[in-house]
Design an enzyme around this catalytic site. Structure first.
Site, PDB file in Angstrom:
ATOM      1  N   LYS A 231      36.556  40.138  43.605  1.00 23.96           N
ATOM      2  CA  LYS A 231      37.717  40.169  42.710  1.00 23.96           C
ATOM      3  C   LYS A 231      38.746  39.134  43.141  1.00 23.96           C
ATOM      4  CE  LYS A 231      36.723  44.939  41.529  1.00 23.96           C
ATOM      5  NZ  LYS A 231      36.946  46.362  41.779  1.00 23.96           N
TER       6      LYS A 231
ATOM      7  N   GLN B 124      41.218  49.865  45.251  1.00 22.18           N
ATOM      8  CA  GLN B 124      39.748  49.925  45.206  1.00 22.18           C
ATOM      9  C   GLN B 124      39.263  51.365  45.412  1.00 22.18           C
ATOM     10  OE1 GLN B 124      37.581  47.425  44.392  1.00 22.18           O
ATOM     11  NE2 GLN B 124      35.933  48.933  44.531  1.00 22.18           N
TER      12      GLN B 124
ATOM     13  N   ASP C 234      43.781  48.134  36.322  1.00 20.20           N
ATOM     14  CA  ASP C 234      42.432  48.683  36.493  1.00 20.20           C
ATOM     15  C   ASP C 234      42.264  49.975  35.678  1.00 20.20           C
ATOM     16  OD1 ASP C 234      39.904  48.292  37.653  1.00 20.20           O
ATOM     17  OD2 ASP C 234      40.312  49.708  39.279  1.00 20.20           O
TER      18      ASP C 234
END
Ligand code: NAP
Length: 283
Positions: free
Chosen positions: A54, A98, A121
């Protein structure tokens, strides 16, 4: 193999070209690049690989990446305080925590510490509600990528029977909501589902989000169905028995090269949108 491939690499490349153009325009007019903060807790090797991918992709499209790697011993309170600081920092446009965090951390509380305006996200309750109500907002990255693949390949959703196997908060559930908002008839399956094979056999669209190698058998796939495999297991294997499923499906995602690249493309596209929105541009 009779199925056509849903090529996520090609679609992600096209999406990221457009993101790079948008980032260049934003940077020229705002005097700074859009910024994505990535927060990684602990030592999970796969998570390290995902974060590195990413960060690399961010740089390629011109997005500034700030990386916060926290030790395994981080407490929920410590993580909330890092996320709170990033949420309040006007030079940070998007925040990625994450998943998964170590088991001793309250992951839901951590997700909720992300300012919904920076939830690129798509993990907060606010984003989930927007997906569920079919409202504009940030999409969970993998579900958002799946919807873009279905759209790019003109898969008809209205009235279609969509069977999602998996109901996790970052994947199965939100993709179910997005499919429902697109007028599919959605069945969400999980570990307590009885007769899973029969559920899958009825599906015009199968979304595999289980996390078990080749768990969905090719023989379960209805001839002509569209198969999206979000799974990624050891040995580069998805959740669907690919070769057998590809003999029956009309369209199928490869693993790797299907859903994965689209997840990153959506994350970075949404980071650009967050930056544009906070600068008072159209979002
Ligand atoms: P997860 O949180 O472990 O959720 C797995 C889901 O599968 C749960 O809802 C579970 O049901 C269900 N399940 C487990 N055993 C089952 C069974 N025997 N029959 C039916 N359902 C069963 O996993 P996740 O985070 O959603 O990830 C799923 C997969 O997607 C993994 O392979 C992961 O690596 C991959 N993934 C890929 C990306 C990407 O970018 N491509 C992103 C995220 C995840 P219960 O709810 O009843 O436990």
């Amino acid at each position: 193999m009779t199925a056509r491939l849903l090529d996520g690499v090609a679609l992600a490349a096209t999406t990221l070209e457009a993101v790079a153009d948008g980032v260049a325009e934003y940077t020229a007019s705002n005097g700074r690049r859009p910024c994505l903060a990535t927060v990684l807790v602990g030592d999970d090797p796969s998570s390290h690989v995902y974060v590195r991918m990413k960060v690399n992709r961010s740089r390629k499209v011109g997005i500034e990446s700030r990386r916060f790697d926290l030790p395994e011993s981080t407490t929920t309170d410590e993580l909330l305080s890092v996320l709170g600081r990033l949420s309040a920092d006007p030079t940070v446009d998007g925040i990625l925590l994450q998943h998964p965090v170590p088991a001793h951390i309250d992951e839901r509380a951590a997700f909720e510490a992300i300012d919904p305006r920076k939830d690129v996200d798509g993990v907060t309750r606010t984003s989930f509600a927007q997906m569920a109500f079919g409202e504009p907002g940030f999409r969970s990255a993998t579900p958002g990528g799946i919807m873009r693949l279905l759209d790019a390949f003109d898969v008809p959703l209205a009235g279609a029977s969509a069977v999602v196997v998996g109901r996790s908060p970052i994947l199965g559930r939100p993709v179910g909501m997005l499919l429902l908002a697109a007028d599919a008839t959605v069945t969400l399956c999980h570990s307590k589902t009885r007769a899973l094979a029969d559920e899958v056999r009825r599906a015009d669209i199968v979304i595999a989000a289980v996390g078990r190698a080749e768990f969905i058998r090719g023989a379960w796939i209805k001839p002509g169905a569209v198969v999206i495999d979000a799974g990624y297991n050891e040995g580069n294997v998805g959740d669907v028995e690919f070769d057998a499923a590809a003999e029956r499906a009309s369209l199928i995602t490869p693993v790797p090269g299907g859903v994965g690249p689209m997840t990153i493309a959506v994350l970075l596209d949404q980071t650009l949108h967050a930056a544009r929105h906070s600068a008072g541009l159209d979002g």
